[in-house]
Design a protein around this motif. Structure first.
Motif, PDB file in Angstrom:
ATOM      1  N   THR A 136       9.292  98.969  34.868  1.00 20.40           N
ATOM      2  CA  THR A 136      10.475  98.602  34.005  1.00 20.40           C
ATOM      3  C   THR A 136       9.590  97.254  33.125  1.00 20.40           C
ATOM      4  O   THR A 136       9.168  96.378  33.453  1.00 20.40           O
ATOM      5  CB  THR A 136      11.534  97.635  34.932  1.00 20.40           C
ATOM      6  N   VAL A 137      10.076  97.468  31.852  1.00 27.84           N
ATOM      7  CA  VAL A 137       9.745  96.567  30.862  1.00 27.84           C
ATOM      8  C   VAL A 137      10.782  96.087  30.076  1.00 27.84           C
ATOM      9  O   VAL A 137      11.712  96.761  29.789  1.00 27.84           O
ATOM     10  CB  VAL A 137       8.798  97.139  29.826  1.00 27.84           C
ATOM     11  N   VAL A 138      10.954  94.673  30.006  1.00 26.12           N
ATOM     12  CA  VAL A 138      11.977  94.152  28.909  1.00 26.12           C
ATOM     13  C   VAL A 138      11.606  93.728  27.857  1.00 26.12           C
ATOM     14  O   VAL A 138      10.659  92.996  27.726  1.00 26.12           O
ATOM     15  CB  VAL A 138      12.614  92.950  29.789  1.00 26.12           C
ATOM     16  N   LYS A 170      10.432 102.256  31.776  1.00 25.60           N
ATOM     17  CA  LYS A 170      12.052 102.101  31.454  1.00 25.60           C
ATOM     18  C   LYS A 170      11.789 100.777  30.677  1.00 25.60           C
ATOM     19  O   LYS A 170      11.661  99.751  31.114  1.00 25.60           O
ATOM     20  CB  LYS A 170      12.745 102.007  32.560  1.00 25.60           C
ATOM     21  N   VAL A 171      12.245 101.051  29.348  1.00 24.72           N
ATOM     22  CA  VAL A 171      12.430  99.758  28.609  1.00 24.72           C
ATOM     23  C   VAL A 171      13.709  99.401  28.294  1.00 24.72           C
ATOM     24  O   VAL A 171      14.715 100.186  28.147  1.00 24.72           O
ATOM     25  CB  VAL A 171      11.995 100.099  27.256  1.00 24.72           C
ATOM     26  N   ILE A 172      14.164  98.173  28.497  1.00 21.83           N
ATOM     27  CA  ILE A 172      15.268  97.498  28.671  1.00 21.83           C
ATOM     28  C   ILE A 172      15.297  96.466  27.469  1.00 21.83           C
ATOM     29  O   ILE A 172      14.661  95.552  27.458  1.00 21.83           O
ATOM     30  CB  ILE A 172      15.760  96.923  30.116  1.00 21.83           C
ATOM     31  N   CYS A 173      16.632  96.627  26.677  1.00 27.51           N
ATOM     32  CA  CYS A 173      16.493  95.464  25.599  1.00 27.51           C
ATOM     33  C   CYS A 173      17.721  94.650  26.067  1.00 27.51           C
ATOM     34  O   CYS A 173      18.976  95.018  26.729  1.00 27.51           O
ATOM     35  CB  CYS A 173      17.228  96.029  24.456  1.00 27.51           C
ATOM     36  N   ALA A 187      11.577  93.175  35.963  1.00 26.04           N
ATOM     37  CA  ALA A 187      10.752  93.787  35.126  1.00 26.04           C
ATOM     38  C   ALA A 187       9.249  93.374  35.323  1.00 26.04           C
ATOM     39  O   ALA A 187       8.973  92.121  36.086  1.00 26.04           O
ATOM     40  CB  ALA A 187      10.895  93.222  33.518  1.00 26.04           C
ATOM     41  N   LYS A 188       8.321  94.321  35.145  1.00 25.35           N
ATOM     42  CA  LYS A 188       6.852  93.999  35.493  1.00 25.35           C
ATOM     43  C   LYS A 188       6.291  93.053  34.292  1.00 25.35           C
ATOM     44  O   LYS A 188       5.586  92.424  34.487  1.00 25.35           O
ATOM     45  CB  LYS A 188       6.131  95.204  35.510  1.00 25.35           C
ATOM     46  N   PRO A 239       9.354  86.922  38.298  1.00 23.44           N
ATOM     47  CA  PRO A 239       8.125  87.294  38.956  1.00 23.44           C
ATOM     48  C   PRO A 239       7.197  88.167  38.131  1.00 23.44           C
ATOM     49  O   PRO A 239       6.025  88.187  38.732  1.00 23.44           O
ATOM     50  CB  PRO A 239       8.517  88.468  40.155  1.00 23.44           C
ATOM     51  N   GLY A 240       7.295  88.902  37.151  1.00 32.72           N
ATOM     52  CA  GLY A 240       6.464  89.322  36.323  1.00 32.72           C
ATOM     53  C   GLY A 240       5.973  88.635  35.218  1.00 32.72           C
ATOM     54  O   GLY A 240       6.205  87.348  35.345  1.00 32.72           O
TER      55      GLY A 240
END
Length: 297
Positions: A23-25, A44-47, A71-72, A91-92
């Motif tokens: 997961t990437v924000v 998985k990209v979250i905005c 998010a990583k 954490p990321g």
């Protein structure tokens, strides 16, 4: 015996981690569209900020905090575009993309994406920070898409210059309320006149300020005033009446990705709105071709 059974346990865990979908924000600015273009379905990209929303005034919701915790990596525009995200603890890894991509920014202006050369630098920064999340094959795919994105953005930079050149030189002025398009202006020889920033304190429009603003706009050669949004604020309407220069019928979107548009469409739309209002002629066919290339990455 299956090959994986012969691997050390730590290697098995690493292989599993590399095949999982991270997961990437991508929180703000045009980063979401840029990141999604680079990773496609590899992550998985979250905005956190929807297109058309003002990033300066965002407030974190419980759902946003949950997404940040998963998010990583969290990608921020940087330069204080989103004050609500300045002190997040997750954490990321948190990356302020703009600060890395555009270190030469004495005014710390967060609106760096209005120069496509800066977006290329942002794409390269994002791609490099995403690589630890994937294996060699995944990294190669990101590099391939990054190279394609760089070429489209370079073409966008050339296209913008061609459009600005159609505007009579004396009319290459962008009258705004607040400084937003400085990077665009400096690259393409446009004068940005942010009247509230230049002539008021805290945005308070006193009679002396109004008089100075009106004289400045009249002398600028501008054919239109570009407020931040429509309908314009009471202050911008007063400035228009006093200066005799009308409010533009359309206004560019300065604070990120425009609603319903990609980052390329946002840029071409902004430029066409300015160019057409100031007496130039915008190449809509060329703009459409740029978007087609962007969508095909």
């Amino acid at each position: 015996m299956p090959l994986i059974a012969s691997l050390p346990f730590a290697s098995v865990l690493l292989a599993a981690a590399n095949t999982a979908t991270p997961t990437v924000v991508a929180a703000d600015g045009i980063l979401c569209d840029l990141t999604r273009t680079l990773v496609e379905n590899q992550a998985k990209v979250i905005c956190l900020i929807k297109p058309g929303t003002d990033p300066h005034s965002m407030a974190l919701r419980p759902a946003d905090r949950q997404n940040l915790a998963k998010a990583k990596i969290v990608l921020l525009n940087g330069y204080n575009l989103t004050p609500a995200l300045n002190k997040i603890r997750i954490p990321g890894t948190v990356v302020k993309v703009g600060n890395i991509a555009v270190p030469n920014n004495p005014a710390k202006d967060p609106h760096i994406w209005h120069d496509p050369a800066n977006v290329i630098a942002m794409a390269n920064t994002v791609a490099s920070r995403l690589k630890p999340l994937f294996d060699a094959n995944g990294d190669a795919q990101i590099d391939q898409r990054r190279a394609k994105a760089d070429r489209v953005l370079a073409s966008l930079g050339v296209w913008i210059g061609q459009q600005v050149a159609t505007v009579p030189e004396k009319q290459r002025v962008l009258v705004t309320g607040h400084r937003t398009y400085d990077f665009l202006a400096k690259r393409y020889g446009v004068r940005e006149l942010p009247v509230l920033d230049d002539y008021t304190t805290g945005g308070t429009l006193r009679p002396s300020s109004l008089s100075a603003i009106s004289k400045s706009i009249k002398a600028s050669g501008s054919k239109a005033i570009f407020p931040e949004s429509l309908p314009p604020s009471k202050t911008m309407r007063r400035i228009s009446r006093s200066s005799g220069v009308p409010i533009a019928k359309q206004v560019p979107f300065g604070d990120g990705q425009a609603p319903g548009k990609s980052l390329v469409q946002t840029a071409t739309s902004n430029v066409c709105i300015f160019v057409n209002a100031q007496g130039g002629k915008c190449d809509q066919k060329g703009a459409s071709q740029l978007q087609q290339r962007w969508a095909a990455i």
